[in-house]
Enzyme design. Structure first.
Site, mmCIF file in Angstrom:
data_model
loop_
_atom_site.group_PDB
_atom_site.id
_atom_site.type_symbol
_atom_site.label_atom_id
_atom_site.label_comp_id
_atom_site.label_asym_id
_atom_site.label_seq_id
_atom_site.Cartn_x
_atom_site.Cartn_y
_atom_site.Cartn_z
ATOM 1 N N SER A 9 -75.556 75.576 48.966
ATOM 2 C CA SER A 9 -76.000 76.504 48.764
ATOM 3 C C SER A 9 -76.916 76.718 50.470
ATOM 4 O O SER A 9 -76.698 75.918 50.989
ATOM 5 C CB SER A 9 -77.474 77.004 48.105
ATOM 6 O OG SER A 9 -78.586 76.319 48.254
ATOM 7 N N ILE A 34 -79.949 72.420 48.569
ATOM 8 C CA ILE A 34 -81.180 73.728 48.983
ATOM 9 C C ILE A 34 -81.614 73.597 50.785
ATOM 10 O O ILE A 34 -81.731 72.010 50.487
ATOM 11 C CB ILE A 34 -81.784 73.453 47.812
ATOM 12 C CG1 ILE A 34 -82.838 74.735 47.407
ATOM 13 C CG2 ILE A 34 -83.068 72.589 47.891
ATOM 14 C CD1 ILE A 34 -83.899 74.711 47.098
ATOM 15 N N ILE A 83 -81.543 67.967 49.652
ATOM 16 C CA ILE A 83 -82.213 68.705 50.697
ATOM 17 C C ILE A 83 -81.456 69.269 52.300
ATOM 18 O O ILE A 83 -81.461 67.655 52.272
ATOM 19 C CB ILE A 83 -83.248 68.029 51.057
ATOM 20 C CG1 ILE A 83 -83.830 67.439 49.919
ATOM 21 C CG2 ILE A 83 -84.682 69.340 52.009
ATOM 22 C CD1 ILE A 83 -84.195 68.772 48.860
ATOM 23 N N LYS A 84 -81.177 70.110 52.140
ATOM 24 C CA LYS A 84 -80.148 70.011 53.628
ATOM 25 C C LYS A 84 -81.389 70.537 54.987
ATOM 26 O O LYS A 84 -81.482 71.704 54.872
ATOM 27 C CB LYS A 84 -79.438 71.465 53.894
ATOM 28 C CG LYS A 84 -78.272 71.788 52.709
ATOM 29 C CD LYS A 84 -77.593 72.273 51.999
ATOM 30 C CE LYS A 84 -76.345 73.150 53.088
ATOM 31 N NZ LYS A 84 -75.550 73.772 53.304
ATOM 32 N N ILE A 85 -80.935 69.437 55.865
ATOM 33 C CA ILE A 85 -81.344 69.584 57.327
ATOM 34 C C ILE A 85 -81.019 69.878 58.408
ATOM 35 O O ILE A 85 -79.902 69.101 58.448
ATOM 36 C CB ILE A 85 -82.095 68.840 57.331
ATOM 37 C CG1 ILE A 85 -83.586 68.755 56.034
ATOM 38 C CG2 ILE A 85 -83.563 68.330 58.213
ATOM 39 C CD1 ILE A 85 -84.034 66.611 56.273
#
Length: 367
Positions: free
Chosen positions: A44, A108, A139-141
């Site tokens: 996403s 996300i 976790i998207k960084i």
């Protein structure tokens, strides 16, 4: 599963869907895609969530409850997005179990307004990891300069990370270094390395969009002949860089301690130019051990008429280098291209995030 998708999976590619919405979850569509089209993960981003919130009534009940509680817009957005991510993670949990935690992942993104701020990004990653509270979340960084130490810190704490917005080969090497450092620190901190999963999202179609525009501006026959080649060549060379790291003593030591590879993930795989085959970034980027995250339209095209013909990365390294050399000779400034793309990527997600905040604010007022 169609024969085309079966060939893709048999070649070692994990198919992830680049989309999420509550309606997709509520209707059972995601479960159907897992069953019928070999989808084994979901990604996403702020643009996807902004689109989901703008359609239908799937969010109405939660929006009304949030309005009655008088929560802030930022808190409401986090409540809405993490709800969808938890739901998707639960739908994908059987895939996660069946693949021993490799696939079945849902991503996300941290608040994109923090992309140039290291410490707030770390705090946001921790908060999202806690709020979603599922073992199969990423976790998207973003792979900004400021994002690299945040990636290391998150991994060192046992947080699985999807590194996003990677455009340049140099930055990708920095991402892999940040990942390795994070795992080394996680090991020192006593974490089980087998439980920490990471992917590196290398963007493809946007590279062609930017470079093609520059080639059109140059207008020479030599320049125009190079159109539509940069995205694939850049990604193939990224995989070559990945293979170098996989053969390094540093990685071998971590692997012996139970760590898993940070798989390359091809992102931005929807073709932007209608003159190109709509499965270009699927067919031409096949090899074992990668993820291809596709919009549903691209997934449908791949299922229907994809041309999967074995490994289309490793045998083409020399060709990829030749393409990049020809682009340089034609006057394309690669470093400027990837700088522009990173800046635009951060700005686009920030714009989408602001649109999401505005949509939620409007809906809260109506609820």
């Amino acid at each position: 599963m169609t024969e085309n998708l079966k060939r893709l999976v048999d070649a070692g590619v994990s198919i992830w869907l680049d989309d999420i919405s509550r309606e997709r979850l509520r209707s059972g569509n995601l479960a159907a895609l897992i069953r019928d089209k070999a989808v084994t993960g979901v990604t996403s981003n702020p643009t996807i969530f902004a689109g989901a919130l703008s359609k239908g009534d799937a969010y109405n009940v939660q929006l009304r409850d949030l309005a009655l509680r008088g929560v802030s817009v930022d808190e409401a957005v986090r409540a809405i997005t993490t709800f969808d991510i938890r739901w998707a993670a639960d739908v994908l949990k059987p895939v996660y179990d069946a693949t021993n935690g490799v696939d079945g992942r849902v991503s996300i993104e941290v608040d994109p307004r923090l992309a140039r701020k290291t410490e707030p990004t770390i705090a946001e990653a921790r908060a999202l990891w806690w709020m979603v509270d599922r073992p199969n979340v990423h976790i998207k960084i973003p792979a900004t300069v400021e994002g690299l130490p945040a990636i290391t810190q998150a991994l060192s704490e046992g947080i699985s990370v999807n590194v996003t917005l990677i455009f340049s080969l140099e930055r990708y090497r920095g991402v892999m270094d940040a990942w390795l450092t994070g795992l080394e620190k996680a090991k020192a901190n006593g974490h089980n390395l087998a439980g920490i999963e990471s992917v590196a999202s290398f963007f493809v179609s946007r590279v062609d969009t930017e470079i093609d525009a520059r080639l059109d501006k140059l207008g020479t026959p030599e320049a125009l002949a190079l159109k539509g080649q940069a995205g694939v060549a850049n990604a193939r060379l990224a995989f070559a860089a990945f293979e170098e790291v996989m053969s390094s003593p540093r990685w071998q030591a971590l692997r012996a301690a139970g760590a898993r590879p940070q798989r390359p993930l091809w992102a931005s795989t929807g073709v932007k130019n209608p003159d190109y085959p709509d499965t270009l970034y699927v067919d031409q980027l096949v090899t074992a051990g990668i993820v291809n995250t596709m919009p549903e339209k691209t997934l449908d095209s791949a299922a229907d008429h994809g041309k999967i013909s074995g490994d289309t990365i490793r045998p083409f390294y020399e060709q990829a280098w030749n393409v990049m050399a020809a682009l340089k000779d034609a006057g394309i400034d690669y470093d400027d291209v990837v700088r522009v793309l990173e800046d635009e990527g951060v700005q686009k997600f920030e714009t989408s995030w602001n649109e999401l905040l505005e949509t939620v604010d409007s809906e809260l007022r109506k609820a």
